[in-house]
Design an enzyme around this catalytic site. Structure first.
Site, PDB file in Angstrom:
ATOM      1  NE  ARG A 239       7.200   8.079 -86.648  1.00 36.23           N
ATOM      2  CZ  ARG A 239       7.422   6.780 -86.413  1.00 36.23           C
ATOM      3  NH1 ARG A 239       8.461   6.412 -85.710  1.00 36.23           N
ATOM      4  NH2 ARG A 239       6.601   5.861 -86.879  1.00 36.23           N
ATOM      5  CB  SER A 314      17.640   2.898 -86.343  1.00 40.40           C
ATOM      6  OG  SER A 314      17.456   4.298 -86.257  1.00 40.40           O
ATOM      7  CE1 TYR A 315      15.919   2.461 -79.075  1.00 35.33           C
ATOM      8  CE2 TYR A 315      15.341   4.371 -80.379  1.00 35.33           C
ATOM      9  CZ  TYR A 315      15.313   3.689 -79.176  1.00 35.33           C
ATOM     10  OH  TYR A 315      14.671   4.242 -78.090  1.00 35.33           O
ATOM     11  CD  GLU A 389      12.688  -0.640 -86.386  1.00 38.02           C
ATOM     12  OE1 GLU A 389      13.568   0.213 -86.138  1.00 38.02           O
ATOM     13  OE2 GLU A 389      11.496  -0.355 -86.594  1.00 38.02           O
TER      14      GLU A 389
END
Length: 425
Positions: A239, A314-315, A389
Site C-alpha cells: 500500500r 479503491s475500493y 473510491e
C-alpha cells in the site's frame, strides 16, 4: 484506500513480512481465500474469534463487515466458526495471476492515438509512462507532459496538462491523480480513460469541447511509483511508498496520511512505522508528498486557482467530500458539494447500475488525518475536493484485485459522472 490498521489479532506472519525491507522474493497468496465477514456492528467479537488465524486484512474500516484473506491451511478451521460470510476470492493467488497477465503495449506510430485495447489489461509503470507520452504526441498543440518531482527511489512523478481554446494555463485548474496507494491499480486506468476522452473527443463532443475550453486539466496517473512497481515485483497488496525510516525495520509511509494539514490530529492515522496508515515522522516528509504539495501550491497561486480536485482510490464505491479529520466538520459549500455528488452518483449508475454512496469522508467512511482532500480544501483552496473510491463493493469483484474485464466498465461509468460534474460545477 481501505484502512488496514495494525491490529495484532489480524496481522499474521505474511502481512508483517511485507513491511520488512530485506524482503526481495515475491509474496505468494496461492490458495488464500478472501472472505467478507458480516459483523452486525460487533467487529470486536469477530476479531476476538480470529485470534490465532494468520489472516491478511483487506479492510478494517467499518463496523458492518471485515474483509480478510485466510491461508489455505486454516480455511477449514475458519469456516467451522460459523460466521456469516461471502467469498470475495476463492483463490487469491490465482486471481492475482490472472490480473497480472499484462497485454504487451508496443506504442503507436507518430501522431496515432493509442488503441482502447490499452484498457483490456493492467500494465507496468514504464508502459504507463509510454502511454501518456503517446497520447500527448497525438495532440501536441493542446497538451504537454510534465513532472512534479521524483519518488524516494528516483522514479518520475509525471502527468499531462491539457487545455482548450483559451491557451495553456489560462483557466481554473482541474487536478486528478491516482495510485496514491500502490495496490489500487484500477485508479491509474480510470484517470487514463478520462485523459483519453478529454483529448480524443474535443472535436466531436460539445460537452468535452465546452469543459476543455473552460478548464486546464492536470492529470497524474501514478503518484506512488515505487510502491506501484513493488506491487508488480514483490507484493501485490503493498500500500505505502518505499521509504525506510531510521530506527525501524519497517518500510513505507502512507502518503495520504502525510499531507501537512491536520497531521497532528489523533485518530485518523498511525504513528507505528509498521502500520498501513503510518503518517510519517513529520508532516509532509515523504518526497512524493513534498512534490504533490509544491505542485498543489503552484496551481493555487497561478491566478485562476483550483476548481476541482479528485484523489482516486479503491475500493468500496464512495464519493467522499471534506472532511476526514473531524466527523462534524463540513466545507463552507457543503450543500452544493452534496447536490453535485448526488447527481454524479446518479450518472455513474446509468451505464451499468453501479451504486455509489456519497457524503463527508469521516462520517461516511472513517477518520483520516493528514489527508489530501482536507489539505486541498483548506490550504490549496480548491472549490471542490473529493476522494472517489472505485469498484467494487460487496463480495462481487474482488476488492483490490479487480479483474481486467472490469477495467473498461469502471472507467466508462466514471467518465459519465465526470462529464456531468465538469459541465455543471
Amino acid at each position: 484506500m481501505k484502512l488496514l490498521a495494525a491490529v495484532a489479532v489480524l496481522l499474521g506472519p505474511l502481512a508483517l513480512a511485507t513491511a520488512v525491507p530485506q524482503l526481495e522474493h515475491r509474496v505468494s497468496y496461492d490458495g488464500y481465500r478472501v472472505y467478507r465477514i458480516a459483523t452486525h456492528h460487533n467487529a470486536a467479537s469477530v476479531k476476538a474469534q480470529l485470534k490465532g488465524f494468520a489472516t491478511v486484512p483487506f479492510n478494517l474500516d467499518t463496523d458492518e463487515h471485515l474483509d480478510v484473506a485466510i491461508p489455505p491451511g486454516q480455511i477449514s478451521a475458519f469456516e467451522s466458526l460459523g460466521l456469516e460470510t461471502e467469498v470475495m476470492h476463492e483463490d487469491l493467488g490465482a486471481d492475482i495471476a490472472e490480473e497480472g497477465s499484462f497485454a504487451a503495449y508496443r506504442g503507436v506510430e507518430a501522431q496515432a492515438v493509442p488503441s482502447l485495447t490499452w484498457f483490456d489489461s493492467y500494465h507496468s509503470y514504464n508502459d504507463h509512462v509510454q502511454y501518456f507520452n503517446d497520447l500527448q504526441a497525438a495532440f501536441p498543440q493542446n497538451s504537454e507532459i510534465f513532472t512534479i518531482g521524483n519518488s524516494y527511489q528516483g522514479r518520475s512523478i509525471f502527468g499531462i496538462h491539457i487545455w482548450g481554446s483559451g491557451g495553456k494555463g489560462s483557466k481554473p485548474a482541474v487536478y486528478f491523480h491516482g495510485t496514491v496507494h500502490a495496490r489500487e491499480w484500477i485508479t491509474a486506468k480510470v484517470v487514463e480513460y478520462i485523459t483519453y476522452n478529454l483529448l480524443t473527443q474535443y472535436d466531436n463532443d460539445t460537452t468535452v469541447r465546452a469543459v476543455r475550453d473552460s478548464y486546464d486539466f492536470y492529470i497524474l496517473p501514478v503518484v506512488n511509483p515505487d510502491g506501484f512497481v513493488y506491487t508488480q515485483t514483490n507484493d501485490r497488496l503493498w500500500r505505502k511508498n518505499r521509504q525506510p525510516r531510521s530506527g525501524s525495520s519497517c518500510v513505507g509511509t502512507d502518503n495520504n496520511r502525510n499531507w501537512p494539514y491536520m497531521w497532528n490530529v489523533s485518530g485518523g492515522a498511525s504513528t507505528n512505522p509498521c502500520a498501513e496508515t503510518y503518517k510519517g515522522q513529520a508532516a509532509g516528509d515523504t518526497p512524493e508528498n513534498q512534490a504533490l504539495v509544491a505542485f498543489s501550491q503552484k496551481l493555487r497561486n497561478q491566478g485562476n486557482g483550483i476548481r476541482l480536485y479528485i484523489d482516486w482510490h479503491s475500493y468500496g464505491q464512495y464519493i467522499l467530500l471534506p472532511y476526514g479529520y473531524n466527523c462534524q466538520a463540513r466545507a463552507a459549500n457543503h450543500a452544493r458539494q452534496t447536490t453535485l455528488a448526488s447527481a454524479v452518483a446518479a450518472r455513474i449508475a446509468q451505464p451499468y447500475g453501479t451504486r455509489f454512496t456519497y457524503g463527508p469522508s469521516c462520517s461516511t467512511l472513517y477518520a483520516t488525518t493528514g489527508s489530501s482532500v482536507d489539505y486541498m480544501t483548506d490550504v490549496a483552496n480548491a472549490t471542490y475536493a473529493w476522494t472517489i473510491e472505485l469498484r467494487p463493493t460487496g463480495s462481487g469483484g474482488g476488492g483490490f484485485v479487480l479483474p481486467p474485464a472490469q477495467i473498461l466498465p469502471s472507467a466508462v461509468e466514471q467518465w459519465e459522472g465526470m462529464k456531468y460534474l465538469l459541465a455543471t460545477m
